[in-house]
Design an enzyme around this catalytic site. Sequence first.
Site, PDB file in Angstrom:
ATOM      1  CB  SER A 202     -10.121  -2.945  -4.233  1.00  0.00           C
ATOM      2  OG  SER A 202      -8.986  -3.327  -3.477  1.00  0.00           O
ATOM      3  CD  GLU A 325     -13.228  -9.664  -1.550  1.00  0.00           C
ATOM      4  OE1 GLU A 325     -12.270  -9.387  -2.294  1.00  0.00           O
ATOM      5  OE2 GLU A 325     -14.298  -9.045  -1.555  1.00  0.00           O
ATOM      6  CG  HIS A 426      -9.648  -8.250  -4.125  1.00  0.00           C
ATOM      7  ND1 HIS A 426     -10.587  -7.660  -3.310  1.00  0.00           N
ATOM      8  CD2 HIS A 426      -8.816  -7.241  -4.528  1.00  0.00           C
ATOM      9  CE1 HIS A 426     -10.340  -6.367  -3.228  1.00  0.00           C
ATOM     10  NE2 HIS A 426      -9.276  -6.080  -3.960  1.00  0.00           N
TER      11      HIS A 426
END
Length: 522
Positions: A202, A325, A426
């Site tokens: 990330s 995600e 995610h």
Amino acid sequence: MEAVEIVETQAPDTLVVETPLGPIRGYADGSVFSWKGIPYSAPPTGERRFRRPSAPQPWTEIRDGRVFGPMAPQGHDTSVPIDPDLRIDEDCLTVNVWAPRPDGTPRPVMVWIHGGAYCLGSSAQPIYDGRLLAERGDVVLVTFNYRLGTLGFLDLSSFTTPERTFESNLGLRDQIAALEWVRDNIQAFGGDPGEVTLFGESSGGGSITTLMTVPRAEGLFHRAIAQSPPSTSVYGAERAASVAARFLEILDLPAERVAELCDMPFERLVKAGDLLVNEVPTKVPGTLAMAPVVDRDLVPHYPVAAFQKGYSHRIPLIIGSNKDEASIFKFMRSPLLPVSAEAVQQMFAGLAQDNPGLSALRLAEIVAAYPDGAKPRGALAISRDAAFRMPALWVADAHSRHSPTWVYRFDHAAPMLKAARVGAGHATELPYVFGNFGTLNPDPTFWLGGRKTALEVAGRVQRRWLAFARHAVPAALDGSKHWAPYIEETRSTLLIDSHDSLVADPDHAMRIAWGDEVMGFS
């Protein structure tokens, strides 16, 4: 660097190493040792607040490395599991090391940058515990804290005065300082400073793609793994200055009193920053309040543009994203990513405003590539690709022209995550990389089964990541699917699932719709 003497204490479950800064005691952790809370910078407090990190003071007495250092100041967020006993303090710039007992043989080093949208997170999160990777790969594993949010990624440099200097990209400067600490100290722990793999997820992954275009970071790491990097979430000085001005408004602090920021309690700064973190992406979906800035100093270019111009460091790269995600942002009701059709429309409107050459026809073609574009599922797909998938592919296309590159898509999800419509959301790959399942309290991952398959997937992921750290090629010698390098002619992509598969250009229609021209906010 000359070999550093290793001093062992009488107790078999401790190990003291003599670093260039001073001795530190580590503790047995499984079959390896861990040293936690080692300072890599002087405290960034008082006059040093909003300034680049500076060298820590050496010490002579044995420093105890049993516990993590304080976490960087940040707001409370239930999505980031943190030990409630962990202290929050500005004096947070510390590293942690897991390593086998040093035996004179240099080992590969893996350095992790945690994620958290540049405003949350800590190296002390249980999911980042480095013991298993260090044990399974016979590597030296390093994690570290860096300044976040207001104190790390709010660019106040436009308010610099002759009396008070505010520097830019403090969080990135911390990361570089941590890498310099690795270069200068890791040999004491048995690590090879010439074989450093930088990996992160990330905003940690986005930090890596940015650092790969930062001249000052060149040579500090020799391989990189960028997991779900929001590589286009890097903004220009003008946008950064407007965010900084809004920050002062929230504090009701006129510009002529900006020096008072250096003396305010950090809790007040964090509270104002938290308002910005929610306000900015709500007003302009697809943007972040605080992120790296193209300051023409540390960061000379927009990173993805720099990749496309051939400016990225010549090092092997693994890069990829997760199949679903955006789902977790909808699940958490987070404003950090647009997850409704209306928010996606606002995002495109903002992109058009920032990019005058972006035609309405091109935007319509992108939306048309998503059959459910007007529905929630379509909005999630568009948001996923705008924030993560396309930036990863733009980087991979460019980097593969001069350096070995591998691309993956993480598709695996345990039955419970599929049932909850999170899927391969995610950050869901993190326990597969570190091998640390069950770090949530409670952790629902295996409530509907799937543990055996997940552990098999995790084993393959770890073997590939570890092989890359050791040999610069992610070839797991376990009979698993061969992972061919990514080149523009074939775009071979490893789809990581219950059974891995290598697919040529698996997101072809989406990629063609978005095109090769980078689309991001300035």
